[in-house]
Design a protein around this motif. Structure first.
Motif, PDB file in Angstrom:
ATOM      1  N   LEU A 349      18.927 -29.345   3.375  1.00 51.97           N
ATOM      2  CA  LEU A 349      17.618 -29.938   3.628  1.00 51.97           C
ATOM      3  C   LEU A 349      17.488 -30.394   5.084  1.00 51.97           C
ATOM      4  O   LEU A 349      16.397 -30.359   5.663  1.00 51.97           O
ATOM      5  CB  LEU A 349      17.385 -31.113   2.676  1.00 51.97           C
ATOM      6  N   LEU A 350      18.601 -30.824   5.690  1.00 52.30           N
ATOM      7  CA  LEU A 350      18.578 -31.159   7.113  1.00 52.30           C
ATOM      8  C   LEU A 350      18.213 -29.932   7.948  1.00 52.30           C
ATOM      9  O   LEU A 350      17.409 -30.017   8.888  1.00 52.30           O
ATOM     10  CB  LEU A 350      19.945 -31.691   7.550  1.00 52.30           C
ATOM     11  N   LEU A 351      18.806 -28.796   7.615  1.00 56.18           N
ATOM     12  CA  LEU A 351      18.482 -27.563   8.332  1.00 56.18           C
ATOM     13  C   LEU A 351      17.006 -27.206   8.173  1.00 56.18           C
ATOM     14  O   LEU A 351      16.327 -26.838   9.143  1.00 56.18           O
ATOM     15  CB  LEU A 351      19.353 -26.417   7.812  1.00 56.18           C
ATOM     16  N   TYR A 352      16.511 -27.314   6.954  1.00 54.44           N
ATOM     17  CA  TYR A 352      15.111 -26.974   6.682  1.00 54.44           C
ATOM     18  C   TYR A 352      14.162 -27.852   7.502  1.00 54.44           C
ATOM     19  O   TYR A 352      13.248 -27.349   8.174  1.00 54.44           O
ATOM     20  CB  TYR A 352      14.833 -27.133   5.184  1.00 54.44           C
ATOM     21  N   ASN A 353      14.367 -29.152   7.459  1.00 52.12           N
ATOM     22  CA  ASN A 353      13.434 -30.062   8.125  1.00 52.12           C
ATOM     23  C   ASN A 353      13.563 -30.017   9.646  1.00 52.12           C
ATOM     24  O   ASN A 353      12.574 -30.200  10.358  1.00 52.12           O
ATOM     25  CB  ASN A 353      13.654 -31.489   7.618  1.00 52.12           C
ATOM     26  N   THR A 354      14.771 -29.787  10.153  1.00 55.00           N
ATOM     27  CA  THR A 354      14.928 -29.627  11.602  1.00 55.00           C
ATOM     28  C   THR A 354      14.140 -28.415  12.088  1.00 55.00           C
ATOM     29  O   THR A 354      13.448 -28.469  13.117  1.00 55.00           O
ATOM     30  CB  THR A 354      16.414 -29.464  11.959  1.00 55.00           C
ATOM     31  N   THR A 355      14.240 -27.313  11.344  1.00 51.46           N
ATOM     32  CA  THR A 355      13.477 -26.114  11.694  1.00 51.46           C
ATOM     33  C   THR A 355      11.983 -26.377  11.610  1.00 51.46           C
ATOM     34  O   THR A 355      11.201 -25.930  12.469  1.00 51.46           O
ATOM     35  CB  THR A 355      13.857 -24.959  10.752  1.00 51.46           C
ATOM     36  N   MET A 356      11.566 -27.121  10.598  1.00 52.13           N
ATOM     37  CA  MET A 356      10.146 -27.410  10.424  1.00 52.13           C
ATOM     38  C   MET A 356       9.601 -28.240  11.588  1.00 52.13           C
ATOM     39  O   MET A 356       8.464 -28.029  12.045  1.00 52.13           O
ATOM     40  CB  MET A 356       9.924 -28.142   9.097  1.00 52.13           C
ATOM     41  N   ILE A 357      10.388 -29.168  12.107  1.00 49.54           N
ATOM     42  CA  ILE A 357       9.926 -29.985  13.234  1.00 49.54           C
ATOM     43  C   ILE A 357       9.703 -29.121  14.468  1.00 49.54           C
ATOM     44  O   ILE A 357       8.670 -29.217  15.147  1.00 49.54           O
ATOM     45  CB  ILE A 357      10.937 -31.111  13.524  1.00 49.54           C
ATOM     46  N   GLN A 373       0.738 -32.890  12.857  1.00 46.54           N
ATOM     47  CA  GLN A 373       1.575 -34.061  13.089  1.00 46.54           C
ATOM     48  C   GLN A 373       2.074 -34.671  11.784  1.00 46.54           C
ATOM     49  O   GLN A 373       3.214 -35.124  11.695  1.00 46.54           O
ATOM     50  CB  GLN A 373       0.805 -35.106  13.893  1.00 46.54           C
ATOM     51  N   SER A 374       1.220 -34.678  10.753  1.00 46.27           N
ATOM     52  CA  SER A 374       1.642 -35.263   9.479  1.00 46.27           C
ATOM     53  C   SER A 374       2.773 -34.450   8.854  1.00 46.27           C
ATOM     54  O   SER A 374       3.726 -35.008   8.291  1.00 46.27           O
ATOM     55  CB  SER A 374       0.459 -35.344   8.517  1.00 46.27           C
ATOM     56  N   LEU A 375       2.694 -33.117   8.968  1.00 48.85           N
ATOM     57  CA  LEU A 375       3.756 -32.264   8.444  1.00 48.85           C
ATOM     58  C   LEU A 375       5.056 -32.484   9.211  1.00 48.85           C
ATOM     59  O   LEU A 375       6.143 -32.528   8.630  1.00 48.85           O
ATOM     60  CB  LEU A 375       3.327 -30.797   8.532  1.00 48.85           C
ATOM     61  N   GLN A 376       4.920 -32.660  10.515  1.00 48.51           N
ATOM     62  CA  GLN A 376       6.091 -32.905  11.351  1.00 48.51           C
ATOM     63  C   GLN A 376       6.729 -34.253  11.017  1.00 48.51           C
ATOM     64  O   GLN A 376       7.955 -34.372  10.918  1.00 48.51           O
ATOM     65  CB  GLN A 376       5.673 -32.866  12.821  1.00 48.51           C
ATOM     66  N   ARG A 410      19.107 -36.268  16.013  1.00 46.84           N
ATOM     67  CA  ARG A 410      18.505 -36.386  17.340  1.00 46.84           C
ATOM     68  C   ARG A 410      17.058 -35.902  17.331  1.00 46.84           C
ATOM     69  O   ARG A 410      16.175 -36.524  17.937  1.00 46.84           O
ATOM     70  CB  ARG A 410      19.328 -35.575  18.357  1.00 46.84           C
ATOM     71  N   VAL A 411      16.801 -34.793  16.655  1.00 44.98           N
ATOM     72  CA  VAL A 411      15.446 -34.242  16.604  1.00 44.98           C
ATOM     73  C   VAL A 411      14.505 -35.209  15.881  1.00 44.98           C
ATOM     74  O   VAL A 411      13.407 -35.517  16.358  1.00 44.98           O
ATOM     75  CB  VAL A 411      15.458 -32.869  15.911  1.00 44.98           C
ATOM     76  N   ALA A 412      14.934 -35.702  14.722  1.00 43.87           N
ATOM     77  CA  ALA A 412      14.078 -36.603  13.941  1.00 43.87           C
ATOM     78  C   ALA A 412      13.861 -37.926  14.658  1.00 43.87           C
ATOM     79  O   ALA A 412      12.758 -38.482  14.643  1.00 43.87           O
ATOM     80  CB  ALA A 412      14.698 -36.838  12.568  1.00 43.87           C
ATOM     81  N   TRP A 413      14.903 -38.448  15.285  1.00 41.26           N
ATOM     82  CA  TRP A 413      14.795 -39.732  15.976  1.00 41.26           C
ATOM     83  C   TRP A 413      13.764 -39.657  17.102  1.00 41.26           C
ATOM     84  O   TRP A 413      12.954 -40.559  17.280  1.00 41.26           O
ATOM     85  CB  TRP A 413      16.166 -40.117  16.525  1.00 41.26           C
ATOM     86  N   GLY A 414      13.785 -38.560  17.865  1.00 44.93           N
ATOM     87  CA  GLY A 414      12.794 -38.397  18.920  1.00 44.93           C
ATOM     88  C   GLY A 414      11.397 -38.201  18.364  1.00 44.93           C
ATOM     89  O   GLY A 414      10.418 -38.707  18.914  1.00 44.93           O
TER      90      GLY A 414
END
Length: 464
Positions: A349-357, A373-376, A410-414
């Protein structure tokens, strides 16, 4: 040497009469006064006492002095401490562990020169990583600087190796570059230096060709690690990963379990995204809209592929909950929302959401009329939820998922705005609980993830 005999050395007459003898020779004064025949004091007898020979039992082997292993030198002893520490803290079971086994097959072995030049470079690269990482973790600047000095020597010798065609693609050379990459990730000498090592690693892989993971266990681990480094480096730099090519996509970097197949397909999407990000970057640099519509259609197609994989993840996660019974205890946020089964499911799920961002950020640039933005933000919040499940990693152990976790955090935090938002602070707490005091400082450099909004405004989080 001990003496034999009684405590008194007096003559026989004095001892018989139980009086103190002055022990003069040839006759004592007591015997002279009484006119007795004096034999004189006793002579002191000396013997050499020897230890009894050891008894050998059925299950006991008596070692001779020549068969005892010599004590290792202080330098070798310190090196073994650094190696043991890095093998415990950094990706146990991954390329680092294999590299340590190649250079030091026995951690108690006395250090000695290695005649194979690529292996000697690998030894220096691994040891520089171990020393500098140990010094950084224990706040010992002198030890850390010793590691940096050895790192400089390793880089110089590595350049010599890379100039020789026969040695460029050796396993030791690839592992040496990977060790240098990890050093720049965890104890960086400068901003984004690790990305330069990723580019160099891809150049070596291109010369060597796809690594067949079926050759041996080391080839499997190496191929898996190279794919992660190449794809995440491509996302960070908006440049095509080598794994976006068809001949590299066909490489089976998995053991073909249900989770391996899903992971492989996720990486295929991520590799295609690196190619699309590169095309978009060139389009923006040229200042023309040529290729805008095809890029938008490709991005939407990747979203469709991702959503299909999300459905497959839901099926896999439900099956894992039923068969393994490893869901997060009730009462936690992840149990109520995501119901993550275990650390394997969380990693996917981390891989999926990182790609989605990354993908939604690209879509916001290609099609500003739609608010992505809401999806991100939803993807970033799900990464926060995943980190609660990542605590299972301490129990089950996974060198691979650690790597994904560092990049995803790192991606999510930013994306969430860093410490300026409650969600960003919440993520920092989860990350600290999941990875402890070991954190990829180099991967949190500002420029490395400039495609992510609000990235780096508050500086890197160092895990403190």
């Amino acid at each position: 040497m001990v003496s034999r005999g009684g405590r008194s050395l007096g003559c026989r007459q004095c001892r018989r009469r139980r009086v103190k003898c002055d022990e003069t020779r040839p006759a004592c004064n007591n015997c002279k006064k009484r006119g007795l025949d004096c034999t004189g004091p006793k002579e002191k007898t000396w013997i050499i006492q020897q230890a009894p020979p050891p008894k050998k039992s059925e299950n006991q082997l008596v070692l001779s002095p020549s068969s005892i292993t010599p004590t290792i030198s202080p330098v070798a002893f310190r090196e073994n401490i650094y190696l043991c520490y890095i093998r415990k803290k950094l990706f146990s079971g991954g390329p680092v562990a294999f590299a340590c086994e190649m250079v030091y097959p026995d951690t108690l072995e006395v250090a000695r020169p290695i005649e194979n030049p690529p292996r000697e470079v690998l030894r220096k690269a691994i040891m520089s990583l171990a020393i500098s990482f140990f010094g950084s973790q224990h706040r010992q600047i002198e030890i850390q600087n010793d590691g940096y000095r050895l790192y400089g020597s390793a880089l110089s010798e590595l350049n010599v190796i890379l100039a020789q065609p026969k040695l460029q693609v050796a396993d030791e050379t690839i592992l040496s570059v990977f060790a240098c990459l990890l050093l720049e990730v965890f104890v960086p000498t400068g901003k984004n230096n690790y990305l330069s090592h990723i580019r160099g690693l891809e150049s070596i892989l291109e010369l060597r060709g796809p690594i067949n993971p079926d050759t041996n266990r080391m080839a499997f681990v190496l191929a898996r690690a190279m794919r992660v480094a190449s794809i995440f480096g491509g996302l960070a730099l908006s440049r095509p990963s080598i794994y976006a090519r068809d001949e590299w996509k066909r490489v089976p970097c998995a053991e073909f379990g249900e989770d391996d197949i899903l992971r492989h397909r996720l990486f295929d999407v991520m590799a295609d995204l690196t190619q699309l990000l590169s095309e978009h970057k060139e389009m923006v640099s040229s200042g023309t809209n040529e290729g805008h519509e095809p890029a938008l259609q490709k991005a939407k197609a990747l979203v469709g592929r991702l959503r299909t994989l999300r459905d497959l993840w839901e099926s896999f996660n439900s099956g894992a909950q039923e068969t393994q019974g490893t869901a997060i205890p009730s009462g936690t946020t992840s149990k109520r929302r995501l119901k993550i089964a275990n650390h394997v499911s969380a990693t996917l799920l981390l891989l999926y959401n990182t790609t989605m961002i990354f993908l939604t950020q690209l879509l916001r640039s290609l099609d500003p009329s739609i608010d992505y933005q809401s999806l991100q933000r939803t993807a970033a919040l799900q990464i926060v939820e995943c980190f609660e499940s990542k605590k299972f990693e301490k129990r089950e152990g996974s060198a691979y998922s650690n790597t994904v976790g560092h990049a995803a955090a790192r991606v999510a935090w930013g994306c969430l705005g860093g410490f300026n938002s409650p969600e960003g602070r919440r993520l920092s707490r989860f990350v600290k609980g999941a990875v402890g005091d070991v954190f990829a400082i180099g991967a949190w450099a500002d420029m490395a993830w400039e495609t992510i909004p609000n990235c780096g405004q508050n500086g890197p989080w160092l895990g403190g």
